[in-house]
Design a protein around this motif. Structure first.
Motif, mmCIF file in Angstrom:
data_model
loop_
_atom_site.group_PDB
_atom_site.id
_atom_site.type_symbol
_atom_site.label_atom_id
_atom_site.label_comp_id
_atom_site.label_asym_id
_atom_site.label_seq_id
_atom_site.Cartn_x
_atom_site.Cartn_y
_atom_site.Cartn_z
ATOM 1 N N PRO A 1 3.534 11.597 1.665
ATOM 2 C CA PRO A 1 2.979 12.610 2.561
ATOM 3 C C PRO A 1 3.334 12.316 4.016
ATOM 4 O O PRO A 1 3.349 11.166 4.441
ATOM 5 C CB PRO A 1 1.470 12.509 2.335
ATOM 6 N N VAL A 2 3.644 13.370 4.762
ATOM 7 C CA VAL A 2 3.900 13.264 6.195
ATOM 8 C C VAL A 2 2.860 14.112 6.895
ATOM 9 O O VAL A 2 2.735 15.310 6.651
ATOM 10 C CB VAL A 2 5.319 13.748 6.558
ATOM 11 N N LEU A 3 2.077 13.477 7.765
ATOM 12 C CA LEU A 3 0.988 14.169 8.448
ATOM 13 C C LEU A 3 1.439 14.656 9.816
ATOM 14 O O LEU A 3 2.197 14.008 10.514
ATOM 15 C CB LEU A 3 -0.196 13.223 8.624
ATOM 16 N N GLU B 1 0.870 -1.178 0.000
ATOM 17 C CA GLU B 1 0.000 0.000 0.000
ATOM 18 C C GLU B 1 0.909 1.231 0.000
ATOM 19 O O GLU B 1 2.065 1.159 0.402
ATOM 20 C CB GLU B 1 -0.919 0.006 1.215
ATOM 21 N N ALA B 2 0.376 2.340 -0.446
ATOM 22 C CA ALA B 2 1.157 3.576 -0.474
ATOM 23 C C ALA B 2 1.446 4.029 0.957
ATOM 24 O O ALA B 2 0.520 4.157 1.759
ATOM 25 C CB ALA B 2 0.405 4.663 -1.231
ATOM 26 N N PRO B 3 2.725 4.246 1.305
ATOM 27 C CA PRO B 3 3.019 4.658 2.678
ATOM 28 C C PRO B 3 2.599 6.099 2.957
ATOM 29 O O PRO B 3 2.674 6.957 2.077
ATOM 30 C CB PRO B 3 4.541 4.512 2.784
ATOM 31 N N VAL B 4 2.121 6.343 4.179
ATOM 32 C CA VAL B 4 1.816 7.682 4.684
ATOM 33 C C VAL B 4 2.422 7.748 6.076
ATOM 34 O O VAL B 4 2.171 6.875 6.900
ATOM 35 C CB VAL B 4 0.294 7.945 4.757
ATOM 36 N N PHE B 5 3.245 8.757 6.322
ATOM 37 C CA PHE B 5 3.943 8.859 7.598
ATOM 38 C C PHE B 5 3.341 9.941 8.475
ATOM 39 O O PHE B 5 2.736 10.889 7.984
ATOM 40 C CB PHE B 5 5.421 9.189 7.383
ATOM 41 N N GLN B 6 3.522 9.794 9.795
ATOM 42 C CA GLN B 6 3.192 10.838 10.760
ATOM 43 C C GLN B 6 4.515 11.228 11.408
ATOM 44 O O GLN B 6 5.187 10.379 12.008
ATOM 45 C CB GLN B 6 2.199 10.346 11.803
ATOM 46 N N GLU B 7 4.870 12.472 11.247
ATOM 47 C CA GLU B 7 6.171 12.932 11.727
ATOM 48 C C GLU B 7 6.348 12.653 13.212
ATOM 49 O O GLU B 7 5.516 13.012 14.038
ATOM 50 C CB GLU B 7 6.330 14.436 11.468
ATOM 51 N N GLY B 8 7.444 11.954 13.543
ATOM 52 C CA GLY B 8 7.778 11.655 14.925
ATOM 53 C C GLY B 8 7.032 10.475 15.529
ATOM 54 O O GLY B 8 7.319 10.088 16.656
ATOM 55 N N LEU B 9 6.087 9.891 14.811
ATOM 56 C CA LEU B 9 5.323 8.748 15.324
ATOM 57 C C LEU B 9 5.642 7.488 14.522
ATOM 58 O O LEU B 9 5.926 7.554 13.324
ATOM 59 C CB LEU B 9 3.818 9.010 15.255
ATOM 60 N N GLN B 10 5.538 6.365 15.190
ATOM 61 C CA GLN B 10 5.801 5.092 14.540
ATOM 62 C C GLN B 10 4.714 4.773 13.531
ATOM 63 O O GLN B 10 3.532 4.894 13.810
ATOM 64 C CB GLN B 10 5.882 4.001 15.598
ATOM 65 N N THR B 11 5.139 4.360 12.335
ATOM 66 C CA THR B 11 4.234 3.998 11.249
ATOM 67 C C THR B 11 4.730 2.683 10.659
ATOM 68 O O THR B 11 5.906 2.374 10.758
ATOM 69 C CB THR B 11 4.243 5.083 10.150
ATOM 70 N N ARG B 12 3.846 1.943 10.049
ATOM 71 C CA ARG B 12 4.249 0.691 9.394
ATOM 72 C C ARG B 12 4.291 0.877 7.884
ATOM 73 O O ARG B 12 3.374 1.438 7.291
ATOM 74 C CB ARG B 12 3.289 -0.430 9.736
ATOM 75 N N VAL B 13 5.375 0.384 7.282
ATOM 76 C CA VAL B 13 5.497 0.327 5.825
ATOM 77 C C VAL B 13 5.288 -1.127 5.451
ATOM 78 O O VAL B 13 6.006 -2.017 5.908
ATOM 79 C CB VAL B 13 6.885 0.822 5.354
ATOM 80 N N ARG B 14 4.277 -1.378 4.631
ATOM 81 C CA ARG B 14 3.930 -2.750 4.244
ATOM 82 C C ARG B 14 4.518 -3.050 2.867
ATOM 83 O O ARG B 14 4.247 -2.353 1.895
ATOM 84 C CB ARG B 14 2.417 -2.920 4.233
ATOM 85 N N LEU B 15 5.344 -4.110 2.844
ATOM 86 C CA LEU B 15 6.017 -4.527 1.621
ATOM 87 C C LEU B 15 5.501 -5.897 1.202
ATOM 88 O O LEU B 15 5.457 -6.828 2.014
ATOM 89 C CB LEU B 15 7.532 -4.594 1.860
#
Length: 130
Positions: free
Chosen positions: A123-125, A28-42
């Protein structure tokens, strides 16, 4: 070139194409939150005709932009045509823009069997409150 008694009699051109045992793509297209843990699915797929066991996928990026908390994950046993999804934990350290991604799949012998190397706009939210 094929020669007979020192004279060329035929010339054949060979085209070499790299094919990996494992293909990798974003699930899925990654979307990050600055300073918070996010998962990148490969998504890891075995397009070959053999079973792949013991492979590992490493996730590399520039640490000042993207901190990878799980730099390497093991790929489950994959039969021909099978797929699996790996989830890497990351923390975005930049405000957005172009993020470099390198996913390298290797066998226990060290042989590289898959590669995804790209930079993409992500994008970084900043939608959280303290």
């Amino acid at each position: 070139t094929i020669t007979y008694r020192g004279q060329p009699i035929s010339v054949r051109r060979l085209s070499v194409e790299t094919k990996f045992l494992l293909s990798t793509s974003f699930a899925e297209a990654p979307v990050f939150q600055e300073g918070l843990q996010t998962r990148v699915r490969l998504k890891v797929t075995n397009p070959s005709g053999v079973i792949v066991e013991g492979a590992r996928v490493a996730f590399l990026s520039r640490p000042e932009v993207l901190e990878v908390l799980d730099p390497e994950l093991e790929v489950p046993r994959l039969g021909p045509g099978e797929s699996a999804t790996l989830k890497f934990r990351v923390v975005a350290r930049a405000r957005g823009g172009v993020f470099p991604f390198v996913f390298s799949a290797t066998l226990p012998s060290g042989r590289r069997v898959g590669l995804l190397d790209q930079a993409r706009e992500v994008p970084v939210l900043n939608d959280y409150r303290l």
